[in-house]
Structures are given as C-alpha cells and as structure tokens.
Design a protein around this motif. Structure first.
Motif, PDB file in Angstrom:
ATOM      1  N   VAL A  77       7.760   3.847   3.069  1.00 18.70           N
ATOM      2  CA  VAL A  77       7.223   5.009   2.339  1.00 18.70           C
ATOM      3  C   VAL A  77       6.585   4.554   1.026  1.00 18.70           C
ATOM      4  O   VAL A  77       5.511   5.034   0.642  1.00 18.70           O
ATOM      5  CB  VAL A  77       8.331   6.057   2.092  1.00 18.70           C
ATOM      6  CG1 VAL A  77       7.834   7.184   1.204  1.00 18.70           C
ATOM      7  CG2 VAL A  77       8.843   6.614   3.419  1.00 18.70           C
ATOM      8  N   ALA A  78       7.223   3.609   0.349  1.00 20.41           N
ATOM      9  CA  ALA A  78       6.719   3.176  -0.959  1.00 20.41           C
ATOM     10  C   ALA A  78       5.464   2.314  -0.833  1.00 20.41           C
ATOM     11  O   ALA A  78       4.532   2.438  -1.628  1.00 20.41           O
ATOM     12  CB  ALA A  78       7.802   2.398  -1.707  1.00 20.41           C
ATOM     13  N   GLU A  79       5.430   1.468   0.180  1.00 20.47           N
ATOM     14  CA  GLU A  79       4.346   0.484   0.228  1.00 20.47           C
ATOM     15  C   GLU A  79       3.269   0.787   1.260  1.00 20.47           C
ATOM     16  O   GLU A  79       2.151   0.289   1.161  1.00 20.47           O
ATOM     17  CB  GLU A  79       4.917  -0.914   0.511  1.00 20.47           C
ATOM     18  CG  GLU A  79       5.768  -1.420  -0.638  1.00 20.47           C
ATOM     19  CD  GLU A  79       6.416  -2.766  -0.349  1.00 20.47           C
ATOM     20  OE1 GLU A  79       5.987  -3.458   0.604  1.00 20.47           O
ATOM     21  OE2 GLU A  79       7.359  -3.114  -1.083  1.00 20.47           O
TER      22      GLU A  79
ATOM     23  N   ASN B  92       3.134   4.140   3.713  1.00 18.22           N
ATOM     24  CA  ASN B  92       2.708   5.506   4.002  1.00 18.22           C
ATOM     25  C   ASN B  92       3.584   6.549   3.312  1.00 18.22           C
ATOM     26  O   ASN B  92       4.675   6.861   3.796  1.00 18.22           O
ATOM     27  CB  ASN B  92       2.714   5.734   5.518  1.00 18.22           C
ATOM     28  CG  ASN B  92       2.007   7.005   5.899  1.00 18.22           C
ATOM     29  OD1 ASN B  92       1.684   7.825   5.042  1.00 18.22           O
ATOM     30  ND2 ASN B  92       1.759   7.175   7.177  1.00 18.22           N
ATOM     31  N   PRO B  93       3.087   7.109   2.194  1.00 17.82           N
ATOM     32  CA  PRO B  93       3.886   8.092   1.448  1.00 17.82           C
ATOM     33  C   PRO B  93       4.218   9.346   2.253  1.00 17.82           C
ATOM     34  O   PRO B  93       5.145  10.066   1.888  1.00 17.82           O
ATOM     35  CB  PRO B  93       3.003   8.429   0.247  1.00 17.82           C
ATOM     36  CG  PRO B  93       1.654   7.898   0.532  1.00 17.82           C
ATOM     37  CD  PRO B  93       1.808   6.807   1.546  1.00 17.82           C
TER      38      PRO B  93
ATOM     39  N   ALA C 278       5.420   9.242   5.189  1.00 17.33           N
ATOM     40  CA  ALA C 278       6.575   8.887   6.033  1.00 17.33           C
ATOM     41  C   ALA C 278       6.347   9.221   7.505  1.00 17.33           C
ATOM     42  O   ALA C 278       7.176   9.840   8.168  1.00 17.33           O
ATOM     43  CB  ALA C 278       7.859   9.567   5.518  1.00 17.33           C
TER      44      ALA C 278
END
Lengths: 214, 214
Positions: A44-46, A48-49, A51
């Motif tokens: 999610v952080a790096e 795909n926000p 998810a």
C-alpha cells in the motif's frame, strides 16, 4: 515494466490482455489477494495506495486501477490503440467497458463475496445466486448494447478494444462460476474468438506464474 | 441535449456537475429508479440498453454510463477539459475516478442494497454496516491517493476534474448515510469547497426537479 497481478483477478486479466495486445514485455509480480497481500503495509505504501490489484510500474511511475492503466498504456504505447479516438466509437467502447467494470464486476469480486460469507453468513447457495443474478443483469445490458451498436469480429469492429479487454475476463469468470450464457450469443461468439487469439490466450489465469488449481 | 437522471443517483449527479462546469444547458428527463422506470421497456429500447441512469441524448447520439458520458462531453465540449491530456495527471484523475466509480459506488447503489434487503433479508443494521464498511474501505484509498498525489484546491490542481465530479457525489452520499468522515480530511476539505461552487451546487440532488424529501 512490472505488473502487480493476481492470476484470478479479472481486473489484472484486463491489463494482461492489453499488455499482450501491445506486445509489451513485463515482470510479473504476484500479489495473492486471497491471503491479503494487497493490503500489506509495504504494498500500500510503495505500490498501490488503493490496496488493490492490478498496479503497473513503468519506470518511476506507478498506477493502480485497470481502466486508468489501459488509458495510460494507450498514451505511452499507442500501437494498437485500445480506446479509439473517433468520438462515437470511443463513446461506445467506454460505455460497454464501464458497464462491465462498474455495474458488473465490483459486486461480484472477492472482497464482496467474502463479506457476504463471513459477515452476513449467507449460504453457499445464496452466494451463488447473488453471483449469477448480477452476471445475468449485467450481461443483458452488454448483449443489448452489442445488438444495437456492435459490429465486426470483436465488440466494436475488426480489432479488439478496451471493451473486449473487459468482456473476456467477465465471461471467463461467469463460465467458471457456472452461469448460463446461452442467452448472450453475441458476447459468447466474441469470447470464443478471443480464446483462439494469442494475446487473450497468454493473459488467461491458468497461464500465469502464480496460478494454482482451486 | 437531454439528460435522463434521477435526483438521488450519484452517477447522474457526476454528469450534472460536468454539464454545469461546462456551462451546458439541457432538458432534465426524470427517471424514477425507485419505481423501476429505468427498466421500462421503452426506456431500455429507445434510450439506454443498460437499463441505468444517467443517459445523455445529444442530437441523434444517445449514451449511457457516467464516465463514458463525461469523456464524450470532453471531446465535444472541451471547455473546461475535465480529463486532462497531460499523461501523468490524466492517469491520476482516472485512477481516483475509477476507485470511486468501480470500487466504491457500485457496491452501495440502490439495486444492491435492495437485493440485500428483499432477497437476503438483512436487517437495517446489517445494511447500514455494509454501506459504511465499503465507504470506509474506499475512502481510505481515496485519502491515501490524495495524500500522495493530490495538490491544489481540488483533487489534482486548481480546477475541478472528473475526479472531483466523482468524489463529491460519493461524499454527499456518505454524509447522508451518516458515515464518519473525520478520518478523511483532504477529501472533506474538497467536499466543503465544492459545496460553495456554483456548478457543484446546482447539480445537488435537492436542486433537481424530481427531488422529493425522503
């Protein structure tokens, strides 16, 4: 390029078809959504926000959402164009794609079926009836659009477009779930044609490196 | 131009915002989806084969699906452009719009909530929990995208785009259904700005000719 994908995700499948139609090579990065890898902090952080799968990494540029990814691929790798420029044709392609991507697929995806089972405790029969209901409702609309506006070997002409990239994974899912497709002959003819097309073939779930038998 | 719309449909609401931002006048054709007017034989045969709202009639050309309609309006009435041409910005606008239009809205629309109630016989509490769950899941993604890529007064810059046309109706629905929006400050700031913008104001459900109090 890297594609973060799950073999059985039909949104990933759409992008795999688009990449294959354009002849673009990519590294396949499996994300097992059955065990929640799409919600992992690092993903999610790096990557795909939102998810979800798929996500495309093209150099420094990372993008989620299958329809946005295919639009981006068209801008950057326009051969062949999957969303035509001619306004009336373009509108039809986006209309059919939206019907599948917005009205059909989301209601039957893994997380919604999971909620029905784990939170609402529906029976397997109720879950299957839910699935078939939304496939049937959506396919009636798809078939009516093809009756009215479809032409040629594919949804809208002699070459596949975004509409076909959306239709084939949806049909494959419906087949896999045992939905009755006999009322949708135009859609089914396109599906049968796609099964023999190399770009659609190589994008199939069972051809992916993370495929596992059910 | 004619817009077939239901006051409380958030997909119709998106198109009403787009039309207002472009300053386009249109005849409002109400379609009461609460009593199934979108499934009426004449509407499906003559207006919208996918049996949904909204549908746009522009001369002889009739089109369904809100995202396809707004893309069409951009081609035909490009001022102001709501889907930017610059590839990276365009990709972000389509990514956020897809997240809302594909991952959030469809799971909570009238027909799905209706199925939960009438077929699966869920309680009002279970239905409300379902609604809030998908709003919360989707809004987390929206807020993360805005944190990472958002800028300016609107989602992506100093002018509204398709992303704002999608976000505001979704936020309005969530507010109406009593969802807690306190965890989504970037989204909420854009929503509050939109409430003061004339094009967003005139597109609101309560300003439509078919509005009725609940």
């Amino acid at each position: 390029m890297q594609l973060h994908s799950f073999f059985n995700s039909s949104t990933s499948y759409r992008v795999r078809i688009a990449l294959a139609l354009k002849g673009l090579a990519y590294d396949y990065q499996p994300v097992n959504i059955r065990v929640g890898e799409h919600r992992a902090e690092r993903y999610v952080a790096e990557v795909n926000p939102s998810a979800t799968v798929p996500a495309l990494q093209d150099g420094d540029f990372t993008l989620g959402q299958s329809l946005a990814i295919i639009d981006y691929l068209d801008a950057r790798y326009p051969e062949p164009l999957l969303i035509p420029n001619e306004p009336a044709l373009r509108a039809r392609v986006l209309e059919l794609s939206s019907l599948i991507a917005c009205d059909m697929h989301p209601v039957n995806n893994l997380r919604v079926l999971g909620y029905l089972q784990t939170v609402l405790k529906v029976s397997p029969e109720q879950k299957d009836a839910w699935y078939r209901h939304w496939v049937s409702e959506g396919m009636k609309g798809v078939e009516r659009i093809l009756e009215r506006h479809g032409r040629g070997a594919w949804c809208f002409g002699e070459a596949p477009t975004l509409a076909d990239c959306c239709l084939i994974p949806q049909m494959a899912n419906a087949q896999r779930m045992g939905c009755d497709m006999s009322g949708f002959p135009l859609s089914f003819a396109i599906y049968e044609r796609a099964l023999k097309h190399p770009a659609f073939d190589v994008a199939q779930p069972q051809k992916q490196p993370d495929f596992v038998t059910p």
